[in-house]
Motif scaffolding. Structure first.
Motif, PDB file in Angstrom:
ATOM      1  N   ASP A  63      56.184  93.843 -60.192  1.00  0.00           N
ATOM      2  CA  ASP A  63      57.671  93.512 -60.981  1.00  0.00           C
ATOM      3  C   ASP A  63      58.276  92.411 -60.602  1.00  0.00           C
ATOM      4  O   ASP A  63      59.451  92.154 -60.979  1.00  0.00           O
ATOM      5  N   ARG A  64      57.753  91.757 -59.383  1.00  0.00           N
ATOM      6  CA  ARG A  64      58.664  90.546 -58.950  1.00  0.00           C
ATOM      7  C   ARG A  64      58.366  89.472 -60.034  1.00  0.00           C
ATOM      8  O   ARG A  64      59.145  88.307 -59.873  1.00  0.00           O
ATOM      9  N   THR A  82      60.075  86.255 -53.243  1.00  0.00           N
ATOM     10  CA  THR A  82      58.836  85.573 -53.123  1.00  0.00           C
ATOM     11  C   THR A  82      58.315  85.958 -51.578  1.00  0.00           C
ATOM     12  O   THR A  82      59.137  86.167 -50.503  1.00  0.00           O
ATOM     13  N   GLU A  83      57.002  86.196 -51.492  1.00  0.00           N
ATOM     14  CA  GLU A  83      56.251  86.573 -50.443  1.00  0.00           C
ATOM     15  C   GLU A  83      55.323  85.507 -50.031  1.00  0.00           C
ATOM     16  O   GLU A  83      55.060  84.845 -50.871  1.00  0.00           O
ATOM     17  N   ARG A  84      54.959  85.615 -48.736  1.00  0.00           N
ATOM     18  CA  ARG A  84      53.977  84.477 -48.411  1.00  0.00           C
ATOM     19  C   ARG A  84      52.637  84.460 -49.071  1.00  0.00           C
ATOM     20  O   ARG A  84      51.917  83.555 -49.458  1.00  0.00           O
ATOM     21  N   ARG A 113      51.707  73.674 -57.538  1.00  0.00           N
ATOM     22  CA  ARG A 113      51.464  74.495 -56.191  1.00  0.00           C
ATOM     23  C   ARG A 113      52.699  75.055 -55.261  1.00  0.00           C
ATOM     24  O   ARG A 113      53.584  74.328 -55.048  1.00  0.00           O
ATOM     25  N   LEU A 114      52.532  76.256 -55.230  1.00  0.00           N
ATOM     26  CA  LEU A 114      53.725  77.213 -54.672  1.00  0.00           C
ATOM     27  C   LEU A 114      53.213  77.512 -53.090  1.00  0.00           C
ATOM     28  O   LEU A 114      52.335  77.959 -52.823  1.00  0.00           O
ATOM     29  N   THR A 115      54.268  76.855 -52.028  1.00  0.00           N
ATOM     30  CA  THR A 115      54.029  77.522 -50.782  1.00  0.00           C
ATOM     31  C   THR A 115      55.272  78.047 -50.197  1.00  0.00           C
ATOM     32  O   THR A 115      56.555  77.728 -50.545  1.00  0.00           O
ATOM     33  N   VAL A 116      54.871  79.409 -50.004  1.00  0.00           N
ATOM     34  CA  VAL A 116      56.372  80.238 -49.375  1.00  0.00           C
ATOM     35  C   VAL A 116      56.120  80.410 -47.870  1.00  0.00           C
ATOM     36  O   VAL A 116      55.134  81.009 -47.413  1.00  0.00           O
ATOM     37  N   LEU A 117      57.158  80.017 -47.275  1.00  0.00           N
ATOM     38  CA  LEU A 117      57.140  79.750 -45.902  1.00  0.00           C
ATOM     39  C   LEU A 117      57.663  81.263 -45.111  1.00  0.00           C
ATOM     40  O   LEU A 117      58.527  81.825 -45.766  1.00  0.00           O
TER      41      LEU A 117
END
Lengths: 117, 110
Positions: A63-64, A82-84, A113-117
């Motif tokens: 559900d995110r 957001t999560e890695r 392109r999504l990058t989650v740090l």
């Protein structure tokens, strides 16, 4: 437009932040799809719209994730907290309609392109 | 997706040689799509097959569908550097969703 346009092309964010990814489909295409592609994998289905309504959202991981298409054209994919593991290329595609006809070929955008740090 | 198996996972071919990629579905096919992808880009549509025994060609690329076996093959004749990339097969299901294989990475050596 001439093709499917996706913005941003690249997004870097921190864990826990909110992200929106936009898709502008080919003019006149009523069906719109979102896919997610991780490195070395094929695209994985998330959701598709026919017009303004989400016809099938069974691929959304939890559900995110949420997507809208309020006027039956542009769509926004929204990711909360957001999560890695959300890091991937998010692909949008549109087609003239839904159905099993060979006329309903999916045309893809270049992806976000999504990058989650 | 386990629903679609592509083989080989990757291949290296000498320029001018032929190559074949296979795609097998474990579920009923309502259509089989072939796309090509280059790094950092979206998927480019190559061709779509729907009828058993159907064969389509575009330039030096030919795809065939064996409906009984739920399989498709993509054949490239006299490969060129422009043929390098990732080839993806996609299966159209009755619920209008397209599910993809993991892709085959093609490298063409000069």
């Amino acid at each position: 437009g001439a093709g499917v346009s996706q913005t941003p092309s690249n997004k870097v964010t921190e864990k826990g932040k909110y992200v929106e990814l936009r898709c502008d489909p080919i003019s006149g295409h009523t069906a719109l799809y979102w896919y997610r592609q991780s490195l070395g994998q094929g695209p994985e289905f998330l959701i598709y719209f026919q017009g303004t309504g989400a016809a099938d959202d069974s691929g959304l991981p939890n559900d995110r994730f949420f997507a809208v298409r309020p006027e039956g054209s542009v769509s926004t994919l929204k990711i909360q907290r957001t999560e890695r593991g959300d890091s991937a290329v998010y692909l949008c595609a549109s087609s003239p309609g839904l159905g099993l006809s060979g006329a309903n070929v999916l045309t893809f955008g270049a992806g976000s392109r999504l990058t989650v740090l | 997706s386990q629903e679609l198996e592509q083989s080989p996972q990757s291949l290296i071919v000498q320029e001018g040689k032929n190559l074949t990629i296979n795609c097998t579905s474990s579920k009923t096919l309502y259509g089989l799509y072939w796309y090509k992808q280059k790094y950092g880009e979206g998927l480019i549509f190559l061709m779509m097959l729907q009828k058993g025994g159907e064969e389509k060609s575009h330039e030096k690329i030919t795809a065939k569908l064996d409906e009984k076996k739920q399989q498709s093959s993509l054949h490239i004749t006299a490969s060129q550097p422009s043929h390098a990339g990732i080839y993806l097969c996609g299966a159209l299901r009755r619920d209008y969703k397209l599910s993809f294989g993991a892709g085959t990475t093609v490298t063409v050596r000069a």
